[in-house]
Design a protein around this motif. Structure first.
Motif, PDB file in Angstrom:
ATOM      1  N   ARG A   2       1.596  62.822  70.008  1.00  0.00           N
ATOM      2  CA  ARG A   2       2.124  63.877  70.857  1.00  0.00           C
ATOM      3  C   ARG A   2       1.174  65.075  70.800  1.00  0.00           C
ATOM      4  N   ALA A  22       9.801  63.468  69.725  1.00  0.00           N
ATOM      5  CA  ALA A  22      10.457  62.149  69.786  1.00  0.00           C
ATOM      6  C   ALA A  22      11.949  62.211  69.471  1.00  0.00           C
ATOM      7  N   GLY A 119      13.411  61.405  74.084  1.00  0.00           N
ATOM      8  CA  GLY A 119      12.703  62.537  73.490  1.00  0.00           C
ATOM      9  C   GLY A 119      13.005  63.836  74.225  1.00  0.00           C
TER      10      GLY A 119
END
Lengths: 161, 161
Positions: A2, A22, A119
């Protein structure tokens, strides 16, 4: 992996940060608004942050003191007020560096949006009083500080969910 | 004849109001920050304004309730927080319409500058969260309300100095 996007558009007076997590919005929101967790992520690894007050509701004040971990440890105080708090969804607040001269106030909008895979898309818009005021932040290490702070928050969320 | 200029520049997210007063900055500043005088000018002739709180210092809250003089008299509440207060010179504060949905927060910078002839150039910059949010105010009677309020304030200053 990410990643955090930090967007400075020329001529605008805001900085837009986006990051995915997440965990679902209510979990990310709860982690970001928990005063106990603030010292673990806010202000990046370079600073030690103490929460003096964090009253997350309309009209509530927040006030954090940070000290650089290396060096003289001069305290830097940031404070502001919550204008909108919609659990799991939105925070609109102000942020001001207390020791600066007048002005340099930021209007901060944090939004939390569910992504298809369970998420959260987190968006942070910091609006400055002028383009010049915003541009003054660009040469600083603010961008790396934001990335580092959100990476730390990601770790905190990983533990708490 | 002193006139109020109201400037909406296309694509910007602020509204800039300027007005000159025939009294020096400390007098104009004192009149604008006096809770006793607020009902005489704030909100224009169309509204009756009640000050619930007006704590003019860093971190202090303000909260005014207005009711239209004609019609149903539905109360409209506005509130915000003072971030910077430099007597005779500058006020930086926030303004939010309480009953609206979240957002629609304004960051307001009031500055008071001495003119060569003993008067004051007053400048009010209202910064909105987006261009769209600002543009939503343009079709309303906000502009005439600002002009009327500042004309009333001019009368108040004429009496008090």
């Amino acid at each position: 992996m990410r990643t955090t996007e930090v967007l400075f558009e020329p001529g605008r007076q805001d900085i837009v940060v986006t990051r995915t997590f997440a965990a679902p919005p209510d979990v990310v929101f709860a982690a970001m608004t928990d005063p106990e967790l603030i010292p673990r992520w806010w202000g990046s690894r370079r600073f030690e942050t103490t929460v003096e007050v964090m009253d997350v509701r309309r009209g509530g004040l927040w006030r954090f003191v940070t000290r650089q971990r290396s060096g003289a440890g001069t305290p830097y105080t940031f404070w502001g007020v919550y204008h909108d708090v919609v659990p799991g969804s939105l925070i609109v607040s102000t942020l001001q560096f207390e020791m600066g001269g007048p002005g340099h106030l930021q209007l901060v909008t944090d939004s939390f949006e569910a992504t298809g895979d369970g998420g959260t898309l987190y968006t942070n818009v910091s609006l400055f009083q002028s383009v010049e005021d915003r541009d003054g932040w660009i040469p600083t290490d603010m961008e790396s500080g934001i990335r580092d702070s959100l990476d730390l928050l990601d770790g905190v969320i990983g533990v708490t969910r």
